[in-house]
Write a protein that holds these residues in place. Structure first.
Motif, PDB file in Angstrom:
ATOM      1  N   SER A   1       0.653  11.838   4.700  1.00 56.98           N
ATOM      2  CA  SER A   1       2.052  12.266   4.850  1.00 56.98           C
ATOM      3  C   SER A   1       2.703  11.585   6.043  1.00 56.98           C
ATOM      4  O   SER A   1       3.851  11.132   5.971  1.00 56.98           O
ATOM      5  CB  SER A   1       2.137  13.779   5.023  1.00 56.98           C
ATOM      6  N   TYR A   2       1.976  11.498   7.139  1.00 53.82           N
ATOM      7  CA  TYR A   2       2.507  10.868   8.345  1.00 53.82           C
ATOM      8  C   TYR A   2       2.759   9.382   8.100  1.00 53.82           C
ATOM      9  O   TYR A   2       3.821   8.853   8.467  1.00 53.82           O
ATOM     10  CB  TYR A   2       1.543  11.067   9.522  1.00 53.82           C
ATOM     11  N   GLN A   3       1.798   8.692   7.481  1.00 58.25           N
ATOM     12  CA  GLN A   3       1.960   7.273   7.189  1.00 58.25           C
ATOM     13  C   GLN A   3       3.175   7.029   6.298  1.00 58.25           C
ATOM     14  O   GLN A   3       3.966   6.111   6.537  1.00 58.25           O
ATOM     15  CB  GLN A   3       0.716   6.714   6.516  1.00 58.25           C
TER      16      GLN A   3
ATOM     17  N   ILE B   1      -6.880  17.149   6.355  1.00 57.06           N
ATOM     18  CA  ILE B   1      -6.646  16.125   7.378  1.00 57.06           C
ATOM     19  C   ILE B   1      -6.174  14.834   6.718  1.00 57.06           C
ATOM     20  O   ILE B   1      -5.241  14.180   7.190  1.00 57.06           O
ATOM     21  CB  ILE B   1      -7.915  15.899   8.225  1.00 57.06           C
ATOM     22  N   ASN B   2      -6.798  14.460   5.608  1.00 56.96           N
ATOM     23  CA  ASN B   2      -6.390  13.258   4.877  1.00 56.96           C
ATOM     24  C   ASN B   2      -4.945  13.400   4.384  1.00 56.96           C
ATOM     25  O   ASN B   2      -4.157  12.459   4.463  1.00 56.96           O
ATOM     26  CB  ASN B   2      -7.343  13.005   3.709  1.00 56.96           C
TER      27      ASN B   2
ATOM     28  N   GLN C   1       0.816  -1.211   0.000  1.00 56.36           N
ATOM     29  CA  GLN C   1       0.000   0.000   0.000  1.00 56.36           C
ATOM     30  C   GLN C   1       0.855   1.269   0.000  1.00 56.36           C
ATOM     31  O   GLN C   1       0.381   2.344  -0.357  1.00 56.36           O
ATOM     32  CB  GLN C   1      -0.928   0.023   1.223  1.00 56.36           C
ATOM     33  N   TYR C   2       2.120   1.145   0.373  1.00 62.73           N
ATOM     34  CA  TYR C   2       3.023   2.296   0.448  1.00 62.73           C
ATOM     35  C   TYR C   2       3.106   3.028  -0.890  1.00 62.73           C
ATOM     36  O   TYR C   2       2.988   4.253  -0.936  1.00 62.73           O
ATOM     37  CB  TYR C   2       4.399   1.821   0.912  1.00 62.73           C
TER      38      TYR C   2
ATOM     39  N   LEU D   1      -0.895  10.782  -2.421  1.00 64.24           N
ATOM     40  CA  LEU D   1      -0.382  12.046  -1.898  1.00 64.24           C
ATOM     41  C   LEU D   1       0.049  12.963  -3.036  1.00 64.24           C
ATOM     42  O   LEU D   1      -0.196  14.162  -2.993  1.00 64.24           O
ATOM     43  CB  LEU D   1       0.779  11.792  -0.940  1.00 64.24           C
ATOM     44  N   THR D   2       0.645  12.409  -4.071  1.00 58.76           N
ATOM     45  CA  THR D   2       1.040  13.201  -5.231  1.00 58.76           C
ATOM     46  C   THR D   2      -0.184  13.803  -5.907  1.00 58.76           C
ATOM     47  O   THR D   2      -0.198  14.977  -6.262  1.00 58.76           O
ATOM     48  CB  THR D   2       1.825  12.333  -6.243  1.00 58.76           C
ATOM     49  N   VAL D   3      -1.234  13.004  -6.060  1.00 59.63           N
ATOM     50  CA  VAL D   3      -2.478  13.503  -6.654  1.00 59.63           C
ATOM     51  C   VAL D   3      -3.054  14.606  -5.794  1.00 59.63           C
ATOM     52  O   VAL D   3      -3.489  15.644  -6.297  1.00 59.63           O
ATOM     53  CB  VAL D   3      -3.504  12.351  -6.828  1.00 59.63           C
ATOM     54  N   PHE D   4      -3.049  14.425  -4.488  1.00 50.43           N
ATOM     55  CA  PHE D   4      -3.578  15.446  -3.589  1.00 50.43           C
ATOM     56  C   PHE D   4      -2.805  16.746  -3.741  1.00 50.43           C
ATOM     57  O   PHE D   4      -3.386  17.819  -3.768  1.00 50.43           O
ATOM     58  CB  PHE D   4      -3.524  14.989  -2.128  1.00 50.43           C
ATOM     59  N   ASN D   5      -1.494  16.655  -3.840  1.00 54.84           N
ATOM     60  CA  ASN D   5      -0.666  17.859  -3.962  1.00 54.84           C
ATOM     61  C   ASN D   5      -0.927  18.614  -5.257  1.00 54.84           C
ATOM     62  O   ASN D   5      -0.646  19.806  -5.353  1.00 54.84           O
ATOM     63  CB  ASN D   5       0.820  17.502  -3.860  1.00 54.84           C
ATOM     64  N   GLN D   6      -1.470  17.932  -6.265  1.00 56.17           N
ATOM     65  CA  GLN D   6      -1.757  18.583  -7.534  1.00 56.17           C
ATOM     66  C   GLN D   6      -3.125  19.251  -7.554  1.00 56.17           C
ATOM     67  O   GLN D   6      -3.439  19.974  -8.482  1.00 56.17           O
ATOM     68  CB  GLN D   6      -1.661  17.559  -8.671  1.00 56.17           C
TER      69      GLN D   6
END
Length: 119
Positions: free
Chosen positions: A56-58, A50-51, A14-15, A22-27
Motif C-alpha cells: 500500500s505504501y509503495q 506487513i506485506n 512493477q506498479y 494488493l487487490t488479490v490480498f484484499n480479497q
C-alpha cells in the motif's frame, strides 16, 4: 543517468503488478485465531498484514509522484505507454503526433520528471 532511467522504468512496470497483488490480498479472508501458540515470533497473518502495508505504501508513493506531474504528454507516456501498456511505441508516437526520436526524448524526460517527484 541512463541507469536511473532504466530503474524508474522498471519500477513503473512493477506498479501495475503491485496494484494487482494488493487487490488479490484484499480479497483474502481475514485471519482467524485458532488458539494454538506458534514457535515463531511472527505468524502468517502478521506477515501478510506487513506485506499489505508495504504494498500500500509503495503504491501510494508511486501514485503521488505520478499525480504530481503536470505535463499531459508525460502522463500519457508514463501511464498509458509504460504502466498500462495500452499502446505500442508507434501508436504512442501517433497519439502524440511526434517522431520516434522525439518520443524517446519525451519518454526519457517523463521518466526523469517522475524520478524527481518520486525521490
Amino acid at each position: 543517468m541512463r541507469q536511473d532511467v532504466k530503474k524508474i522504468r522498471n519500477l513503473l512496470k512493477q506498479y501495475a503488478k503491485l496494484k494487482r497483488d494488493l487487490t488479490v490480498f484484499n480479497q483474502v479472508s481475514s485471519p482467524s485465531f485458532d488458539g494454538v501458540s506458534s514457535h515463531s515470533s511472527r505468524n502468517g497473518a502478521e506477515s501478510r498484514l506487513i506485506n499489505h502495508v508495504d504494498l500500500s505504501y509503495q503504491l501510494k508513493e508511486v501514485k503521488d509522484a505520478l499525480n504530481a506531474i503536470d505535463d499531459p504528454q508525460y502522463q500519457f507516456i508514463l501511464h498509458d505507454y509504460i504502466i498500462e501498456k495500452r499502446f505500442s511505441r508507434s501508436e504512442a508516437c501517433n497519439q502524440l503526433s511526434v517522431s520516434v526520436s522525439k518520443f524517446n526524448y519525451l519518454k526519457n524526460r517523463a521518466l526523469e520528471t517522475f524520478k524527481e517527484k518520486y525521490v
